[in-house]
Design a protein around this motif. Sequence first.
Motif, PDB file in Angstrom:
ATOM      1  N   ALA A 113       0.277  -1.554   0.295  1.00 57.12           N
ATOM      2  CA  ALA A 113      -0.313  -0.267  -0.394  1.00 57.12           C
ATOM      3  C   ALA A 113       0.683   0.968   0.118  1.00 57.12           C
ATOM      4  CB  ALA A 113      -1.276  -0.202   1.531  1.00 57.12           C
ATOM      5  N   GLY A 114       2.210   1.116   1.118  1.00 58.03           N
ATOM      6  CA  GLY A 114       2.492   2.314   1.164  1.00 58.03           C
ATOM      7  C   GLY A 114       3.672   2.862  -0.059  1.00 58.03           C
ATOM      8  N   MET A 115       3.296   1.922  -1.256  1.00 57.26           N
ATOM      9  CA  MET A 115       4.983   1.922  -2.263  1.00 57.26           C
ATOM     10  C   MET A 115       3.365   2.154  -3.794  1.00 57.26           C
ATOM     11  SD  MET A 115       8.018  -0.685  -1.878  1.00 57.26           S
ATOM     12  CE  MET A 115       8.912  -1.736  -1.228  1.00 57.26           C
ATOM     13  N   LEU A 116       2.298   1.072  -3.494  1.00 58.08           N
ATOM     14  CA  LEU A 116       1.379   1.492  -4.782  1.00 58.08           C
ATOM     15  C   LEU A 116       0.066   3.038  -4.587  1.00 58.08           C
ATOM     16  CD1 LEU A 116       0.590  -2.025  -5.422  1.00 58.08           C
ATOM     17  CD2 LEU A 116       1.545  -0.269  -7.002  1.00 58.08           C
ATOM     18  N   LEU A 117       0.104   3.310  -3.317  1.00 58.86           N
ATOM     19  CA  LEU A 117      -0.923   4.125  -3.133  1.00 58.86           C
ATOM     20  C   LEU A 117      -0.427   5.610  -1.648  1.00 58.86           C
ATOM     21  CD1 LEU A 117      -3.803   1.121  -2.650  1.00 58.86           C
ATOM     22  CD2 LEU A 117      -2.920   3.235  -4.431  1.00 58.86           C
ATOM     23  N   GLY A 118       0.852   5.536  -1.710  1.00 61.86           N
ATOM     24  CA  GLY A 118       0.963   6.325  -0.673  1.00 61.86           C
ATOM     25  C   GLY A 118       0.528   6.171   0.096  1.00 61.86           C
ATOM     26  N   ASP A 119       1.458   7.351   1.530  1.00 53.16           N
ATOM     27  CA  ASP A 119       0.853   7.471   2.746  1.00 53.16           C
ATOM     28  C   ASP A 119      -0.870   7.860   3.071  1.00 53.16           C
ATOM     29  OD1 ASP A 119       3.317   7.412   3.114  1.00 53.16           O
ATOM     30  OD2 ASP A 119       3.476   9.561   3.886  1.00 53.16           O
ATOM     31  N   THR A 120      -1.071   8.080   2.017  1.00 52.71           N
ATOM     32  CA  THR A 120      -3.309   7.866   2.782  1.00 52.71           C
ATOM     33  C   THR A 120      -3.574   6.686   2.173  1.00 52.71           C
ATOM     34  OG1 THR A 120      -3.070  10.126   1.374  1.00 52.71           O
ATOM     35  CG2 THR A 120      -5.304   8.770   1.800  1.00 52.71           C
ATOM     36  N   GLY A 121      -3.017   5.898   1.093  1.00 48.26           N
ATOM     37  CA  GLY A 121      -2.928   4.117   0.937  1.00 48.26           C
ATOM     38  C   GLY A 121      -3.344   3.796   2.219  1.00 48.26           C
ATOM     39  N   LEU A 122      -2.132   3.815   2.452  1.00 47.82           N
ATOM     40  CA  LEU A 122      -0.936   2.989   3.809  1.00 47.82           C
ATOM     41  C   LEU A 122      -2.336   3.168   5.223  1.00 47.82           C
ATOM     42  CD1 LEU A 122       2.198   2.594   4.777  1.00 47.82           C
ATOM     43  CD2 LEU A 122       0.774   3.360   6.481  1.00 47.82           C
TER      44      LEU A 122
END
Length: 304
Positions: A113-122
């Motif tokens: 999630a962090g790598m694909l969607l950034g901090d918001t996704g994480l």
Amino acid sequence: MPVLVQALVPVFTLIVMGYLFRRWNFPGDGFWLQAERFTYYVLFPPMLVFKLGQARIDPAAYGEILALVAGMVVAMTLLLVVIQLIWRWPGAVYSSVFQGALRFNSYVALASAGMLLGDTGLSLIAIVVAIKVPLINLLSILMFSLLVGQGPVRFRPVFKAIVTNPLIIGSVVGVFWSYFQIGFHPVLAGILAPLSELALPLGLMTVGAGLQLKALRGASAPFLVASTAKLLVFPLMTAGLALALGLDGLLVQVAILLTALPTATSSYILARQLGGDAPLMAGIISGQTLLAMVTMPLMLGLLW
């Protein structure tokens, strides 16, 4: 698709590195077990508090998250009941299929999630983890009690395991921090930030160190059914459920990512403790982790 592959390659490279280091006995006996404990109890909770605490999530999104997570878990559980009515496996075997198709690897979830969607996704996936983990744990314990014959359901230890789960504690504290917009003093941020940076790479390497590839010998129908259900059917089912609920955007991407993940390494511990088929569970964990290197880019590329 190239963007997805580019983002996921570091995730699985770290997993492979962990497997190779463990096989080469580097840096030494007992290191990887202690590294897993250190990551789980020391690194991940501060990371979740720090990342979630900085997020600004619309309060209305929590209702959508709850509805989607509950629908995902119920839909897959019903499918697994139908599968058992067809195959009629012994309880110990079915318990491994059940866990293999429903649970997910939290380390890979947060890293992806962090790598694909950034901090918001994480941040969103951390909230989903806080909701979904208790539901799945309760379902798994209930399933073991009903089918494996280990006596009556004991909810007190289950409840204790849930409320003391470091990932859930970190997520709940992070949501509280974010909701009330407390913010982080520079000194506190200076402590939490490096812990956050260390958590995911070490966590992924411990996943690789725990792989048992010998358990894949003679892969059977339960392994194939659990892996197909988890890596292919569950993401498709989740995408359909999100469409039916009228949901879209980042939340749906997070939900699909979560269902496309390999099963949790903790499933092996539960199978061993509660009378499940532990060798089969080890094979499902290891096999799904390897298969996910191919299926995750395919499913995310298709459904996002």
